[in-house]
Design an enzyme around this catalytic site. Structure first.
Site, short mmCIF file in Angstrom:
data_model
loop_
_atom_site.label_atom_id
_atom_site.label_comp_id
_atom_site.label_asym_id
_atom_site.label_seq_id
_atom_site.Cartn_x
_atom_site.Cartn_y
_atom_site.Cartn_z
N HIS A 243 0.84 -1.21 0.00
CA HIS A 243 0.00 0.00 0.00
C HIS A 243 0.87 1.25 0.00
O HIS A 243 0.37 2.36 0.12
CB HIS A 243 -0.91 0.02 1.25
CG HIS A 243 -1.60 -1.29 1.48
ND1 HIS A 243 -2.51 -1.81 0.59
CD2 HIS A 243 -1.48 -2.21 2.48
CE1 HIS A 243 -2.93 -2.99 1.06
NE2 HIS A 243 -2.33 -3.24 2.19
N HIS B 102 5.58 6.90 6.98
CA HIS B 102 5.21 6.49 5.63
C HIS B 102 4.58 7.68 4.93
O HIS B 102 4.44 8.75 5.53
CB HIS B 102 4.22 5.30 5.68
CG HIS B 102 2.94 5.66 6.34
ND1 HIS B 102 2.74 5.55 7.71
CD2 HIS B 102 1.80 6.19 5.84
CE1 HIS B 102 1.52 5.97 8.01
NE2 HIS B 102 0.94 6.39 6.90
N HIS C 19 1.61 9.12 1.66
CA HIS C 19 0.49 8.91 0.73
C HIS C 19 0.66 9.88 -0.41
O HIS C 19 1.12 11.01 -0.21
CB HIS C 19 -0.84 9.17 1.45
CG HIS C 19 -1.06 8.31 2.66
ND1 HIS C 19 -1.80 7.14 2.64
CD2 HIS C 19 -0.59 8.44 3.93
CE1 HIS C 19 -1.79 6.61 3.86
NE2 HIS C 19 -1.06 7.37 4.66
N GLU D 278 -3.87 13.29 2.06
CA GLU D 278 -5.10 12.70 2.62
C GLU D 278 -5.96 13.83 3.19
O GLU D 278 -7.13 13.97 2.83
CB GLU D 278 -4.74 11.66 3.68
CG GLU D 278 -3.93 10.50 3.06
CD GLU D 278 -4.23 9.16 3.67
OE1 GLU D 278 -3.91 8.96 4.87
OE2 GLU D 278 -4.83 8.31 2.99
N HIS E 257 3.29 10.79 7.14
CA HIS E 257 2.72 10.46 8.46
C HIS E 257 3.77 9.85 9.37
O HIS E 257 4.38 8.83 9.01
CB HIS E 257 1.55 9.48 8.28
CG HIS E 257 0.36 10.10 7.64
ND1 HIS E 257 -0.60 9.36 6.97
CD2 HIS E 257 -0.04 11.39 7.56
CE1 HIS E 257 -1.55 10.17 6.52
NE2 HIS E 257 -1.24 11.42 6.86
N THR F 269 -6.06 5.95 8.61
CA THR F 269 -6.69 6.25 7.31
C THR F 269 -6.66 5.03 6.38
O THR F 269 -7.01 5.13 5.20
CB THR F 269 -5.98 7.41 6.58
OG1 THR F 269 -4.64 6.97 6.24
CG2 THR F 269 -5.93 8.66 7.43
C1 LIG Z 1 0.47 1.09 15.47
C2 LIG Z 1 -0.38 -0.18 15.55
C3 LIG Z 1 -1.00 -0.44 14.21
C4 LIG Z 1 -2.31 -1.18 14.28
C5 LIG Z 1 0.01 -1.26 13.43
C6 LIG Z 1 -0.16 -1.05 11.96
C7 LIG Z 1 -0.08 0.42 11.65
O1 LIG Z 1 0.84 1.11 12.01
N1 LIG Z 1 -1.15 0.88 10.95
C8 LIG Z 1 -1.33 2.20 10.54
C9 LIG Z 1 -0.69 3.29 11.12
C10 LIG Z 1 -0.93 4.59 10.68
C11 LIG Z 1 -1.81 4.81 9.64
S1 LIG Z 1 -2.17 6.43 9.10
N2 LIG Z 1 -2.24 6.43 7.51
O2 LIG Z 1 -1.06 7.26 9.56
O3 LIG Z 1 -3.47 6.77 9.64
C12 LIG Z 1 -2.46 3.76 9.05
C13 LIG Z 1 -2.22 2.45 9.50
ZN LIG Z 2 -0.79 7.35 6.62
#
Ligand SMILES: CC[C@H](C)CCC(=O)Nc1ccc(S(N)(=O)=O)cc1
Ligand SMILES: [Zn+2]
Length: 268
Positions: free
Chosen positions: A66, A94, A96, A106, A119, A200
């Site tokens: 992703h 990471h 987007h 986003e 993020h 998100t």
């Molecule tokens: C931290 C425990 C978490 C279930 C482990 C996996 C993870 O990190 N998921 C994640 C984190 C941030 C975003 S966002 N795009 O920044 O909202 C989206 C998905």
């Molecule tokens: Zn994110």
């Protein structure tokens, strides 16, 4: 698996609620930041946001299918202040982006999209044992969001981009040899908006205190093009997504209604 969520017509944001009911909740992210709605809050001004990161603790970069994600060793990091109670530790960061630079962020600001959004994901280490546990609680996570606009090449992000060729396919990961300092990817001025929202991407847990910096940071067109060269399928497998030859050209979720949530701001 075919049911795997993604960003195409078949498995994209408008299908997520089927397998992840929280995605249809009332505290979802991202949202459009309607700057006229933001209320400035003296309590935010009185507790400056403070962070400490350990560049040597950036460990690996992975193609999650992703997007790219840099996982860090949380030890030694901390984020405190602003809207936060207690101490949060950095877990990963990471990005987007969109298929062209007129979209890709986003969050939007007064309806305006940016080319991408970075993020930095943190978890509440004052109350929970790890990120996974924290993700199940309304005060478990905090994400620092940085809007990216097209401009000069971003030297710190270039360290991530140099590693993209070695994680071209889903599931591939590599060691991050050269320390990447997340602090160097933040804007100069620390004004921000903050509201209560969610992850998100699925499972879209409603456990995130969002802190979105007002000042965009620059990234070059070539760097954005590198993001879009990632593939969403595993090496040796055929492309399951109906995206043009499985390139991850866009991985942002469209905005959801803020509803009755408060939007606060700190700094002009
Ligand atoms: C931290 C425990 C978490 C279930 C482990 C996996 C993870 O990190 N998921 C994640 C984190 C941030 C975003 S966002 N795009 O920044 O909202 C989206 C998905
Ligand atoms: Zn994110």
């Amino acid at each position: 698996s075919a049911a795997e969520w993604g960003y195409t017509k078949r498995n994209g944001p408008f299908t997520w609620a089927k397998n992840y009911p929280t995605a249809a909740g009332i505290r979802q992210s991202p949202v459009d930041i309607d700057t006229a709605l933001a209320t400035s809050d003296s309590s935010l001004e009185s507790k400056p946001l403070r962070w400490k990161y350990v560049p040597q603790n950036t460990r690996t970069i992975v193609n999650s299918g992703h997007g790219w994600r840099v996982d860090v060793d949380s030890e030694g990091s901390e984020l405190v202040g602003g809207p936060l109670e207690g101490t949060y530790k950095l877990q990963q960061f990471h990005c987007h982006w969109g298929s062209s630079s007129d979209k890709g962020s986003e969050h939007t600001v007064d309806g305006q999209s940016y080319a991408a959004e970075l993020h930095l994901v943190h978890w509440n280490s004052s109350k929970y044992a790890d990120c996974g546990e924290a993700a199940d609680y309304p005060d478990g996570l905090t994400v620092l969001g940085v809007l990216l606009k097209v401009g000069a090449k971003n030297p710190e992000l270039q360290k991530v981009i140099d590693l993209i060729p070695s994680i071209s396919h889903r599931g591939e990961k590599t060691e991050v040899k050269e320390a990447i300092d997340p602090a160097k990817m933040l804007p100069k001025t620390l004004s921000y908006w903050t509201y209560l929202g969610s992850l998100t991407v699925p499972p879209c847990n409603e456990s995130v205190t969002w802190i979105l910096f007002k000042e965009p940071v620059e990234v070059s067109e070539e760097q954005l093009a590198a993001f879009r060269s990632l593939r969403c399928y595993k090496r040796g497998e055929e492309c399951p997504c109906d995206e043009v030859d499985g390139l991850l050209i866009s991985n942002y979720r469209p905005t959801l209604p803020l509803g009755t949530r408060e939007l606060r701001e700190c700094g002009s």
